[in-house]
Design a protein around this motif. Sequence first.
Motif, PDB file in Angstrom:
ATOM      1  N   SER A   1       9.664  -1.300  10.217  1.00  0.00           N
ATOM      2  CA  SER A   1      10.241  -0.997   8.927  1.00  0.00           C
ATOM      3  C   SER A   1       9.345  -1.559   7.838  1.00  0.00           C
ATOM      4  N   THR A   2       9.365  -0.868   6.718  1.00  0.00           N
ATOM      5  CA  THR A   2       8.420  -1.172   5.637  1.00  0.00           C
ATOM      6  C   THR A   2       8.443  -2.648   5.279  1.00  0.00           C
ATOM      7  N   ASN A   3       9.631  -3.220   5.151  1.00  0.00           N
ATOM      8  CA  ASN A   3       9.761  -4.602   4.680  1.00  0.00           C
ATOM      9  C   ASN A   3       9.652  -5.640   5.789  1.00  0.00           C
ATOM     10  N   ASN A   4       9.474  -5.215   7.029  1.00  0.00           N
ATOM     11  CA  ASN A   4       9.424  -6.175   8.121  1.00  0.00           C
ATOM     12  C   ASN A   4       8.065  -6.078   8.815  1.00  0.00           C
ATOM     13  N   SER A   5       7.980  -5.342   9.900  1.00  0.00           N
ATOM     14  CA  SER A   5       6.743  -5.311  10.680  1.00  0.00           C
ATOM     15  C   SER A   5       5.582  -4.674   9.925  1.00  0.00           C
ATOM     16  N   VAL A   6       5.864  -3.629   9.133  1.00  0.00           N
ATOM     17  CA  VAL A   6       4.780  -3.025   8.349  1.00  0.00           C
ATOM     18  C   VAL A   6       4.253  -4.051   7.347  1.00  0.00           C
ATOM     19  N   GLU A   7       5.137  -4.629   6.556  1.00  0.00           N
ATOM     20  CA  GLU A   7       4.687  -5.571   5.523  1.00  0.00           C
ATOM     21  C   GLU A   7       4.002  -6.792   6.138  1.00  0.00           C
ATOM     22  N   SER A   8       4.565  -7.339   7.197  1.00  0.00           N
ATOM     23  CA  SER A   8       3.977  -8.519   7.818  1.00  0.00           C
ATOM     24  C   SER A   8       2.571  -8.234   8.351  1.00  0.00           C
ATOM     25  N   THR A   9       2.407  -7.112   9.046  1.00  0.00           N
ATOM     26  CA  THR A   9       1.114  -6.746   9.618  1.00  0.00           C
ATOM     27  C   THR A   9       0.099  -6.435   8.525  1.00  0.00           C
ATOM     28  N   VAL A  10       0.526  -5.725   7.498  1.00  0.00           N
ATOM     29  CA  VAL A  10      -0.378  -5.362   6.401  1.00  0.00           C
ATOM     30  C   VAL A  10      -0.826  -6.600   5.635  1.00  0.00           C
ATOM     31  N   ARG A  11       0.060  -7.547   5.428  1.00  0.00           N
ATOM     32  CA  ARG A  11      -0.350  -8.791   4.756  1.00  0.00           C
ATOM     33  C   ARG A  11      -1.457  -9.494   5.553  1.00  0.00           C
ATOM     34  N   SER A  12      -1.297  -9.569   6.857  1.00  0.00           N
ATOM     35  CA  SER A  12      -2.350 -10.193   7.678  1.00  0.00           C
ATOM     36  C   SER A  12      -3.639  -9.396   7.620  1.00  0.00           C
ATOM     37  N   ALA A  13      -3.535  -8.070   7.700  1.00  0.00           N
ATOM     38  CA  ALA A  13      -4.733  -7.231   7.648  1.00  0.00           C
ATOM     39  C   ALA A  13      -5.502  -7.481   6.353  1.00  0.00           C
ATOM     40  N   GLY A  14      -4.790  -7.517   5.245  1.00  0.00           N
ATOM     41  CA  GLY A  14      -5.431  -7.787   3.961  1.00  0.00           C
ATOM     42  C   GLY A  14      -6.031  -9.172   3.902  1.00  0.00           C
ATOM     43  N   ASN A  15      -5.291 -10.154   4.393  1.00  0.00           N
ATOM     44  CA  ASN A  15      -5.795 -11.531   4.389  1.00  0.00           C
ATOM     45  C   ASN A  15      -7.010 -11.705   5.286  1.00  0.00           C
ATOM     46  N   LEU A  16      -7.101 -10.899   6.347  1.00  0.00           N
ATOM     47  CA  LEU A  16      -8.243 -10.971   7.259  1.00  0.00           C
ATOM     48  C   LEU A  16      -9.454 -10.192   6.746  1.00  0.00           C
ATOM     49  N   GLY A  17      -9.286  -9.501   5.630  1.00  0.00           N
ATOM     50  CA  GLY A  17     -10.412  -8.805   5.013  1.00  0.00           C
ATOM     51  C   GLY A  17     -10.556  -7.340   5.360  1.00  0.00           C
ATOM     52  N   PHE A  18      -9.590  -6.764   6.065  1.00  0.00           N
ATOM     53  CA  PHE A  18      -9.656  -5.338   6.369  1.00  0.00           C
ATOM     54  C   PHE A  18      -9.260  -4.520   5.143  1.00  0.00           C
ATOM     55  N   THR A  19      -9.959  -3.425   4.905  1.00  0.00           N
ATOM     56  CA  THR A  19      -9.554  -2.470   3.883  1.00  0.00           C
ATOM     57  C   THR A  19      -8.345  -1.736   4.448  1.00  0.00           C
ATOM     58  N   THR A  20      -7.197  -1.945   3.837  1.00  0.00           N
ATOM     59  CA  THR A  20      -5.942  -1.499   4.424  1.00  0.00           C
ATOM     60  C   THR A  20      -5.208  -0.563   3.478  1.00  0.00           C
ATOM     61  N   TYR A  21      -4.704   0.516   4.052  1.00  0.00           N
ATOM     62  CA  TYR A  21      -3.927   1.507   3.313  1.00  0.00           C
ATOM     63  C   TYR A  21      -2.567   1.650   3.982  1.00  0.00           C
ATOM     64  N   VAL A  22      -1.537   1.851   3.172  1.00  0.00           N
ATOM     65  CA  VAL A  22      -0.194   2.119   3.671  1.00  0.00           C
ATOM     66  C   VAL A  22       0.209   3.489   3.139  1.00  0.00           C
ATOM     67  N   VAL A  23       0.583   4.385   4.033  1.00  0.00           N
ATOM     68  CA  VAL A  23       1.065   5.707   3.623  1.00  0.00           C
ATOM     69  C   VAL A  23       2.561   5.548   3.347  1.00  0.00           C
ATOM     70  N   GLY A  24       2.914   5.420   2.080  1.00  0.00           N
ATOM     71  CA  GLY A  24       4.284   5.098   1.697  1.00  0.00           C
ATOM     72  C   GLY A  24       5.320   6.076   2.210  1.00  0.00           C
ATOM     73  N   SER A  25       4.988   7.358   2.227  1.00  0.00           N
ATOM     74  CA  SER A  25       5.937   8.376   2.667  1.00  0.00           C
ATOM     75  C   SER A  25       6.013   8.488   4.186  1.00  0.00           C
ATOM     76  N   ALA A  26       5.149   7.767   4.901  1.00  0.00           N
ATOM     77  CA  ALA A  26       5.159   7.765   6.373  1.00  0.00           C
ATOM     78  C   ALA A  26       5.652   6.424   6.907  1.00  0.00           C
TER      79      ALA A  26
END
Length: 192
Positions: free
Chosen positions: A114-139
Motif C-alpha cells: 500500500s502506498t503509505n506502508n510498503s511502497v513508502e517505506s521501500t521508496v524512502r530507502s531507495a532514495g536514501n540509498l541514492g537510487f533514482t526512484t519513480y513512483v507511478v501514483g496511479s499504479a
Amino acid sequence: MNKTAVLMIIDMQQGMSWPQAGERNNPNAEHEIAELIAHWRANHAPIVHVRHISTEPESLFWPDQDGVLFQDAFQPLEDEKVIEKSVPDAFIYSDLEKWLLKLNTQALVVVGVSTNNSVESTVRSAGNLGFTTYVVGSACFAFEKEDFFGQSRSADEVHAMSLANLHGEYATVITQDEAFALLPKEHTSLRD
C-alpha cells in the motif's frame, strides 16, 4: 553493463484483493500495473516482485495460506527477481540493493500496495540509498485509515499524503505514460 530502468511491483498478493483488507482507492491500479509489466516484459527489461511474508498468525500474509500468494495477474516469470520481506521495507534483510547495483540500475520504477506502508517505506530507502526512484501514483493504492488523532481518513487522502511525503525528497511521482517513456525501445535484457 548498460544502465536500465527496473520495475518493482510491491505486495500484489491475493490478500490485498480481499474485502477484509479494507476500503481502498485507485480501482484501476491493477490494470495499470499489468500494462507496465507487459511493457517491461516486451522490452526484456528487469522486473522485481516483492512479497510480504508476515510474522503475525492473524495476518492476510501469513505463510501457507492463499492471502500470501501473488495474484494470478502478477505471477513472476522464472527469470524475474522475487524479494520476500517480513517488514514494510523491501531493502531490509534482502539482497535487493546488491542486485540493483549489479544491474547498474538507471532508475527504479515502483508500483503496488500500500502506498503509505510498503511502497513508502521501500521508496524512502531507495532514495536514501541514492537510487533514482519513480513512483507511478496511479499504479499504487492505499486503504482508509485513522490518523494519529483518531480522525478517519479516506483511502484517497492516505494515498495523496503518502505521495506528497515521497515526491521531491525520496522520489519523483510520475504518470504511467512517463513510466513507459523511461524504458528505451532499444533496451536489451539485463535480467539475472
